[in-house]
Design a protein around this motif. Structure first.
Motif, PDB file in Angstrom:
ATOM      1  N   VAL A   1       1.261  -4.232   7.462  1.00 12.76           N
ATOM      2  CA  VAL A   1       1.686  -2.871   6.382  1.00 12.76           C
ATOM      3  C   VAL A   1       0.052  -2.356   6.334  1.00 12.76           C
ATOM      4  O   VAL A   1      -1.091  -3.175   5.773  1.00 12.76           O
ATOM      5  CB  VAL A   1       2.268  -3.267   5.510  1.00 12.76           C
ATOM      6  CG1 VAL A   1       1.934  -1.801   4.654  1.00 12.76           C
ATOM      7  CG2 VAL A   1       3.287  -3.886   5.156  1.00 12.76           C
ATOM      8  N   PRO A   2      -0.209  -1.218   6.542  1.00 10.29           N
ATOM      9  CA  PRO A   2      -1.825  -0.456   6.613  1.00 10.29           C
ATOM     10  C   PRO A   2      -2.127  -0.731   5.852  1.00 10.29           C
ATOM     11  O   PRO A   2      -1.702  -0.928   4.873  1.00 10.29           O
ATOM     12  CB  PRO A   2      -1.209   0.566   7.541  1.00 10.29           C
ATOM     13  CG  PRO A   2      -0.697   1.153   7.939  1.00 10.29           C
ATOM     14  CD  PRO A   2       0.763   0.237   7.581  1.00 10.29           C
TER      15      PRO A   2
ATOM     16  N   SER B   1       1.129  -0.974  -0.216  1.00  9.83           N
ATOM     17  CA  SER B   1       0.227   0.257  -0.067  1.00  9.83           C
ATOM     18  C   SER B   1       0.733   1.182   0.126  1.00  9.83           C
ATOM     19  O   SER B   1       0.358   2.522   0.068  1.00  9.83           O
ATOM     20  CB  SER B   1      -1.096   0.237   1.380  1.00  9.83           C
ATOM     21  OG  SER B   1      -0.277   0.194   2.437  1.00  9.83           O
ATOM     22  N   GLN B   2       1.871   1.451   0.734  1.00 12.59           N
ATOM     23  CA  GLN B   2       3.510   2.702   0.456  1.00 12.59           C
ATOM     24  C   GLN B   2       4.110   2.448  -0.731  1.00 12.59           C
ATOM     25  O   GLN B   2       4.542   3.002  -0.815  1.00 12.59           O
ATOM     26  CB  GLN B   2       3.834   2.437   1.695  1.00 12.59           C
ATOM     27  CG  GLN B   2       2.484   2.169   2.887  1.00 12.59           C
ATOM     28  CD  GLN B   2       3.911   2.171   4.231  1.00 12.59           C
ATOM     29  OE1 GLN B   2       5.252   1.195   3.838  1.00 12.59           O
ATOM     30  NE2 GLN B   2       2.987   2.551   5.271  1.00 12.59           N
ATOM     31  N   ALA B   3       3.553   1.298  -2.070  1.00  9.16           N
ATOM     32  CA  ALA B   3       4.262   1.563  -2.805  1.00  9.16           C
ATOM     33  C   ALA B   3       6.160   1.064  -2.847  1.00  9.16           C
ATOM     34  O   ALA B   3       7.210   1.453  -3.469  1.00  9.16           O
ATOM     35  CB  ALA B   3       4.254   2.187  -3.901  1.00  9.16           C
ATOM     36  N   GLN B   4       6.983   0.033  -1.150  1.00 11.01           N
ATOM     37  CA  GLN B   4       7.517   0.686  -1.099  1.00 11.01           C
ATOM     38  C   GLN B   4       8.177  -0.890  -1.381  1.00 11.01           C
ATOM     39  O   GLN B   4       9.699  -1.179  -0.713  1.00 11.01           O
ATOM     40  CB  GLN B   4       7.722   1.090   0.100  1.00 11.01           C
ATOM     41  CG  GLN B   4       7.699   2.720   0.268  1.00 11.01           C
ATOM     42  CD  GLN B   4       8.037   3.675   1.585  1.00 11.01           C
ATOM     43  OE1 GLN B   4       7.759   3.046   2.747  1.00 11.01           O
ATOM     44  NE2 GLN B   4       8.121   5.081   1.898  1.00 11.01           N
TER      45      GLN B   4
ATOM     46  N   PHE C   1       7.601  -8.922   0.588  1.00  8.52           N
ATOM     47  CA  PHE C   1       9.406  -8.206   0.571  1.00  8.52           C
ATOM     48  C   PHE C   1       9.735  -6.591   0.083  1.00  8.52           C
ATOM     49  O   PHE C   1       8.772  -5.985  -0.482  1.00  8.52           O
ATOM     50  CB  PHE C   1       9.680  -9.510  -0.372  1.00  8.52           C
ATOM     51  CG  PHE C   1       9.319 -10.189  -0.373  1.00  8.52           C
ATOM     52  CD1 PHE C   1      10.184 -11.146   0.292  1.00  8.52           C
ATOM     53  CD2 PHE C   1       8.012 -11.013  -0.678  1.00  8.52           C
ATOM     54  CE1 PHE C   1      10.135 -12.528   0.434  1.00  8.52           C
ATOM     55  CE2 PHE C   1       7.639 -12.966  -0.406  1.00  8.52           C
ATOM     56  CZ  PHE C   1       8.465 -13.719  -0.086  1.00  8.52           C
ATOM     57  N   ARG C   2      10.446  -6.564   0.785  1.00 12.07           N
ATOM     58  CA  ARG C   2      11.379  -5.298   0.871  1.00 12.07           C
ATOM     59  C   ARG C   2      12.880  -5.548   0.800  1.00 12.07           C
ATOM     60  O   ARG C   2      13.152  -5.601   0.551  1.00 12.07           O
ATOM     61  CB  ARG C   2      11.388  -4.530   2.217  1.00 12.07           C
ATOM     62  CG  ARG C   2       9.569  -3.353   2.687  1.00 12.07           C
ATOM     63  CD  ARG C   2       9.375  -2.626   3.482  1.00 12.07           C
ATOM     64  NE  ARG C   2       8.577  -1.910   3.226  1.00 12.07           N
ATOM     65  CZ  ARG C   2       8.018  -1.471   3.961  1.00 12.07           C
ATOM     66  NH1 ARG C   2       8.856  -0.673   4.929  1.00 12.07           N
ATOM     67  NH2 ARG C   2       6.637  -0.492   4.082  1.00 12.07           N
ATOM     68  N   ASN C   3      12.898  -4.071  -0.257  1.00 13.50           N
ATOM     69  CA  ASN C   3      13.515  -3.717  -0.880  1.00 13.50           C
ATOM     70  C   ASN C   3      15.121  -2.800  -0.047  1.00 13.50           C
ATOM     71  O   ASN C   3      14.559  -1.976   0.107  1.00 13.50           O
ATOM     72  CB  ASN C   3      14.528  -3.873  -1.775  1.00 13.50           C
ATOM     73  CG  ASN C   3      15.829  -3.795  -2.396  1.00 13.50           C
ATOM     74  OD1 ASN C   3      16.429  -2.819  -2.783  1.00 13.50           O
ATOM     75  ND2 ASN C   3      15.910  -4.419  -3.979  1.00 13.50           N
TER      76      ASN C   3
END
Length: 106
Positions: free
Chosen positions: A94-95, A29-32, A104-106
């Motif tokens: 993640v809200p 939702s945060q495009a991260q 997954f995050r980078n």
């Protein structure tokens, strides 16, 4: 994106995440980061022959979207390119994201 070799894992991943036809992987939702529905991802993109099933899930995808046929191989590729699973996953950390998704995050 410009300057990215179209045959590399990051380029394939970027195309899949941004494709309206792919339902199993999307931006959080945060495009991260990425959210992946493992069971749908396996059926949609990793199942042997999925790209050749007429009218079925994955029918419009390139046959070599991902050479791997196991989800663990896909995760290893994510790790190789700096992605890490977010602790306390299933998307609930993640809200605004639905549960049941691996984050997954980078």
């Amino acid at each position: 994106p410009a300057g990215l070799n179209a045959g590399t894992f990051p380029a394939k991943l970027w195309r899949l995440v941004n494709s309206p036809r792919v339902r199993s992987v999307r931006w959080d939702s945060q495009a991260q980061g990425l959210l992946v529905d493992r069971s749908l991802f396996e059926r949609e993109l990793l199942r042997p022959g999925a790209a050749h099933v007429a009218g079925g899930e994955g029918a419009a995808l390139a046959p070599d979207s991902f050479r791997a046929t196991h989800f663990g191989s896909f995760v290893r590729q994510l790790n190789l390119y700096g992605f890490h699973k977010v602790p306390g996953c299933a998307g609930s950390a993640v809200p605004g994201d639905a549960g049941g998704w691996l984050h997954f995050r980078n």
